[in-house]
Motif scaffolding. Structure first.
Motif, PDB file in Angstrom:
ATOM      1  N   ARG A   1     -23.637  22.196  -8.558  1.00 23.55           N
ATOM      2  CA  ARG A   1     -24.841  22.916  -8.991  1.00 23.55           C
ATOM      3  C   ARG A   1     -25.151  24.068  -8.038  1.00 23.55           C
ATOM      4  NH1 ARG A   1     -30.850  21.188  -8.379  1.00 23.55           N
ATOM      5  NH2 ARG A   1     -31.823  22.701  -9.749  1.00 23.55           N
ATOM      6  N   ASN A   2     -25.024  23.849  -6.742  1.00 25.85           N
ATOM      7  CA  ASN A   2     -25.280  24.907  -5.756  1.00 25.85           C
ATOM      8  C   ASN A   2     -24.286  26.052  -5.890  1.00 25.85           C
ATOM      9  OD1 ASN A   2     -27.438  23.517  -4.738  1.00 25.85           O
ATOM     10  ND2 ASN A   2     -26.285  22.567  -3.076  1.00 25.85           N
TER      11      ASN A   2
ATOM     12  N   LEU B   1     -25.279  28.025  -9.007  1.00 18.79           N
ATOM     13  CA  LEU B   1     -26.467  28.835  -8.744  1.00 18.79           C
ATOM     14  C   LEU B   1     -26.132  30.036  -7.860  1.00 18.79           C
ATOM     15  CD1 LEU B   1     -29.241  26.114  -8.237  1.00 18.79           C
ATOM     16  CD2 LEU B   1     -28.974  27.703 -10.141  1.00 18.79           C
ATOM     17  N   ALA B   2     -25.278  29.841  -6.878  1.00 24.39           N
ATOM     18  CA  ALA B   2     -24.866  30.958  -6.018  1.00 24.39           C
ATOM     19  C   ALA B   2     -24.093  32.000  -6.825  1.00 24.39           C
ATOM     20  CB  ALA B   2     -24.032  30.440  -4.848  1.00 24.39           C
TER      21      ALA B   2
END
Length: 194
Positions: free
Chosen positions: A3-4, A7-8
Motif C-alpha cells: 500500500r505504501n 501511494l508513493a
C-alpha cells in the motif's frame, strides 16, 4: 508495505504529471501577468523588458519570439471575435473602427503559433496604416476573408484557427496613464464556409 509503495507511486505520478501539465499550460495557454486587454485585443506591454514575468520569458524563448522594446512598439493579439468565437481561417470577418494612437501599425493573420499565414500569389499577407482606405470620419474597415473582397482586404488561406496580430509602432499605449485613447477596432464575423 504494498500500500505504501502504491501511494508513493501515485504521489509521484500526480507530482510529475501535474508539474508537466502546469508548465505546458503556463508556456502555451497562459497570457501571463500584466496583460493589457481592450475588447478582443490583448497585448503584453512588459514583454521584452526586464519587468517581464518568467512565463512570458519562457514563452518567448520557446516560440523564438523577439518582442519589441517598450519604446519601439507593442503587438496586440486577437483570438476571438466580439461574440467570443475563435477566429477561423474559413470565415470572413469585418474589422471596423480606429486604431489607438501610434505613428504606424501593421495587421496580419497568423496561425496559433503566431507564424504569419501565406495567402497565396497576388494577395497581400499584411496591411499597414499607410495603405488602407479610410472613411470620412477617419475610421477604417478591413475585410478578412479567404475570398477576394473590395477595399481593404486581408487575405487568409487554409483551415483551422487563426490569430489577428495588430502591431503598433511608436505608441504610448503600453505606458498608458489614462490619457491615451484606448479604442481598438471591433472584429465581427460576417460569414463562414465551414
Amino acid at each position: 508495505m504494498l500500500r505504501n509503495v502504491l501511494l508513493a507511486c501515485l504521489a509521484l505520478v500526480i507530482a510529475v504529471g501535474g508539474g508537466t501539465l502546469s508548465a505546458w499550460y503556463a508556456v502555451n495557454r497562459f497570457d501571463g501577468f500584466g496583460a493589457l486587454t481592450v475588447g478582443q485585443w490583448t497585448g503584453h506591454p512588459e514583454a521584452g523588458t526586464p519587468l517581464s514575468d518568467p512565463y512570458a520569458k519562457a514563452r518567448a524563448a520557446r516560440e523564438g519570439a523577439f518582442p519589441l522594446g517598450s519604446a519601439e512598439g507593442l503587438a496586440f493579439y486577437a483570438y476571438s471575435d466580439e461574440q467570443g468565437r475563435a477566429l477561423d481561417r474559413r470565415c470572413s470577418y469585418t474589422i471596423k473602427g480606429n486604431s489607438p494612437n501610434s505613428r504606424f501599425w501593421t495587421l496580419y493573420a497568423a496561425d496559433r503559433s503566431l507564424i504569419p499565414l501565406t495567402p497565396g500569389m497576388n494577395r497581400l499577407p499584411a496591411l499597414h496604416s499607410r495603405q488602407i482606405f479610410r472613411q470620412g470620419d477617419g475610421q477604417f474597415v478591413v475585410l478578412v476573408s479567404p475570398k477576394a473582397q473590395p477595399g481593404n482586404w486581408l487575405a487568409t488561406a487554409g483551415a483551422g484557427r487563426m490569430v489577428l496580430v495588430l502591431t503598433l509602432y511608436d505608441t504610448p499605449v503600453g505606458s498608458n496613464s489614462g490619457l491615451v485613447d484606448m479604442t481598438f477596432p471591433a472584429i465581427m464575423r460576417t460569414g463562414c464556409d465551414g
